[in-house]
Design a protein around this motif. Sequence first.
Motif, PDB file in Angstrom:
ATOM      1  N   VAL A   1       0.372 -20.531   9.805  1.00 55.37           N
ATOM      2  CA  VAL A   1       0.755 -20.221  11.182  1.00 55.37           C
ATOM      3  C   VAL A   1       0.575 -18.727  11.407  1.00 55.37           C
ATOM      4  N   HIS A   2      -0.087 -18.385  12.506  1.00 51.63           N
ATOM      5  CA  HIS A   2      -0.275 -16.980  12.858  1.00 51.63           C
ATOM      6  C   HIS A   2       0.223 -16.747  14.276  1.00 51.63           C
ATOM      7  N   ASN A   3       1.185 -15.841  14.405  1.00 48.84           N
ATOM      8  CA  ASN A   3       1.775 -15.538  15.720  1.00 48.84           C
ATOM      9  C   ASN A   3       2.183 -16.810  16.451  1.00 48.84           C
ATOM     10  N   ASP A   4       2.890 -17.692  15.707  1.00 52.52           N
ATOM     11  CA  ASP A   4       3.434 -18.950  16.242  1.00 52.52           C
ATOM     12  C   ASP A   4       2.347 -19.958  16.618  1.00 52.52           C
ATOM     13  N   ASN A   5       1.102 -19.720  16.244  1.00 50.78           N
ATOM     14  CA  ASN A   5       0.019 -20.678  16.482  1.00 50.78           C
ATOM     15  C   ASN A   5      -0.395 -21.287  15.143  1.00 50.78           C
ATOM     16  N   GLU A   6      -0.351 -22.602  15.061  1.00 53.39           N
ATOM     17  CA  GLU A   6      -0.708 -23.282  13.823  1.00 53.39           C
ATOM     18  C   GLU A   6      -2.222 -23.308  13.674  1.00 53.39           C
ATOM     19  N   LEU A   7      -2.724 -22.633  12.648  1.00 50.74           N
ATOM     20  CA  LEU A   7      -4.160 -22.592  12.396  1.00 50.74           C
ATOM     21  C   LEU A   7      -4.609 -23.716  11.477  1.00 50.74           C
ATOM     22  N   PHE A   8      -3.791 -24.064  10.498  1.00 52.97           N
ATOM     23  CA  PHE A   8      -4.133 -25.136   9.562  1.00 52.97           C
ATOM     24  C   PHE A   8      -2.888 -25.960   9.267  1.00 52.97           C
ATOM     25  N   ASN A   9      -3.110 -27.257   9.128  1.00 54.79           N
ATOM     26  CA  ASN A   9      -2.078 -28.168   8.636  1.00 54.79           C
ATOM     27  C   ASN A   9      -2.800 -29.187   7.761  1.00 54.79           C
ATOM     28  N   LEU A  10      -2.907 -28.862   6.479  1.00 53.83           N
ATOM     29  CA  LEU A  10      -3.729 -29.635   5.556  1.00 53.83           C
ATOM     30  C   LEU A  10      -2.854 -30.529   4.697  1.00 53.83           C
ATOM     31  N   PRO A  11      -2.945 -31.840   4.857  1.00 55.93           N
ATOM     32  CA  PRO A  11      -2.175 -32.727   3.972  1.00 55.93           C
ATOM     33  C   PRO A  11      -2.811 -32.793   2.597  1.00 55.93           C
ATOM     34  N   ALA A  12      -2.060 -33.298   1.635  1.00 52.04           N
ATOM     35  CA  ALA A  12      -2.607 -33.494   0.298  1.00 52.04           C
ATOM     36  C   ALA A  12      -3.736 -34.523   0.365  1.00 52.04           C
ATOM     37  N   SER A  13      -4.850 -34.240  -0.323  1.00 52.06           N
ATOM     38  CA  SER A  13      -6.018 -35.119  -0.246  1.00 52.06           C
ATOM     39  C   SER A  13      -6.875 -34.877  -1.478  1.00 52.06           C
TER      40      SER A  13
END
Length: 629
Positions: free
Chosen positions: A191-203
């Motif tokens: 998260v950068h400045n309250d903006n989610e850039l990545f949300n990577l689940p386990a894979s």
Amino acid sequence: MSDVIQLLPDSVANQIAAGEVIQRPASVVKELVENAIDAGATLIQIIVKDAGRTLIQVIDNGKGMSETDARLSFERHATSKIRQAGDLFSLHTMGFRGEALASIAAIAQVELRTRRIEDEVGTAIALAASVVESQECVSCPVGSNFAVKNIFYNVPARRKFLKSNQVELSNILSEFERIALINPEIAFELVHNDNELFNLPASNFRQRIISLFGKGMNQQLLTVEVETSLVKISGYIGKPEASRKRNALQYFFVNGRYMRHPYFHKAVMQSYEQLIPVGEMPNYFINLTVDPASIDVNIHPTKTEIKFENEQPIWQILSAAVKEALGKFSAVPSIDFDMEGAPEIPVFHKGDEVKPPQTTFTPGYNPFKSSSPAGTKRPDYDWSKLYSGFESAKDMPRNSTEEEPRIFSSKVNRPVVSDLSSAETVPSETIASKINDSVTTTVGGQYLQVKGRYIITSVKSGVVMIDQYRAHIRILYDRYMSHLQSGQGVSQRVLFPEMIHLSASQGAILSGIKEDLDSLGFDLSDMGGGTFSINGVPGGIEGVDVVGLLNKMIETASEKGGDVKSDIHEAMALTLAESAAIPYGQVLSSLEMEQLADDLFASAMPGYTPDGRVTLTVFSVDELQKRFK
């Protein structure tokens, strides 16, 4: 005389060590995330504000630390990874030096909250410039929560030399991609400045590549898998047609650690010979698993330079594995026929044969046999009367004031010398064909294009020869710099918008230069997921590969950094001018050559391109006369 050698205070020693370990906010992210991986975390959250200047927070659900361990972790050379020197040759962890936390605490304000699963309460400790300010028991979840604030606050010189937020964020994203790639079993959030850039689940590894670099990668990956007694090689390489001139995705890992290795890179590149154009680079994501005793990672604090004991045999195995993957999947350039919208081919049934058309003819027809009635004669005409108004050109009197034919006219009516050494006369048709092959003449004779490369015209002092490509670079560069300074570039809408797919780090650079791109005339729309739509381009760049041009400008901006805006503008204007300039070999009309020369002479520096190459040269009358002595 008194002694002059003395021990440095811990605070000074820590700041010196921090200069090697912590170079920028991305270094803090790397060290903290690697510690979380070593702690056995399955979920790592990274929160960044102002590209790490204000806050870098790393939260993991690892094993956590006791109260004593939390305090000792910030001491120099305090580590749980090794116990003796021999452990350096059997490393199974990302970190081992025990310098990261001490270096971070020396140049920032750090808060740590941590708890082990067997403890009822956790520990909170706060430090600033290596000095412990407080330590207390708190309620917190299992794992560790590091908050690093105001990096380099006590080293103003280092903080001043940080790049712009876009560049520093790009570096953070690059480090994040390297770590997230090789640890697909761990879930990551950024998260950068309250903006989610990545949300990577386990894979798995392949899915992690697709999650980071886009769904288009799925069709471009070829599996590499080989296991020997020396090394196990696994991962993916890109198909030859997916190679790039710039920003190729090239990653080497050894035992789960990112590394740079030019020697192994050469092995991959040689495997692609004859499959990709010169100057292009393939994508690859290759992980090497070797005996930890056969490598040395203790070369540099960043641990990206690694020495191999069996370097040459591994090179050969790697080269063979890549070639096998390319051959196994028939990864050679092929013609891809677009079947969408193609007419349907009907199924053939017996009896549906198409019969050829039938024709009729007269066997006795003779076209040379006269059809006139017998006994008739062909009329007799006096054909000489048709030429009664013409006279022979050689019998016409010659006007003494008539101009001699121009040397560069399309027809030459007198013999010319083709070779000064032999003074052999060549027929006029031969020299005319030679001139037409090498020279494009103009109606007025004022401008001459030679070999599709140079423009020759006369000036007061003699004759000037202009390099058309370099001259156009000079003209376009001045124009684009004017647009950047005024913010009034002309944009031309495209009928069919193109899509450009960028990684997160490239997207961060693009957001930093988007205002400048708008000034030049680009019209980009963020479609989400790292995809941007190119709706408009600067006027006059028709036919240019816009996607490749934007990739080149993003890389140029990344190399230049973001501190000096004028440097960024100059680099962007030059990149755009070089891409849009008239190429060598393009034939120009008389008006186009005249306009090019006028625009060049109107420039403040007509003699040189922005990068210092000569655009024109002048031959004086004296020099020309010497040539004919």
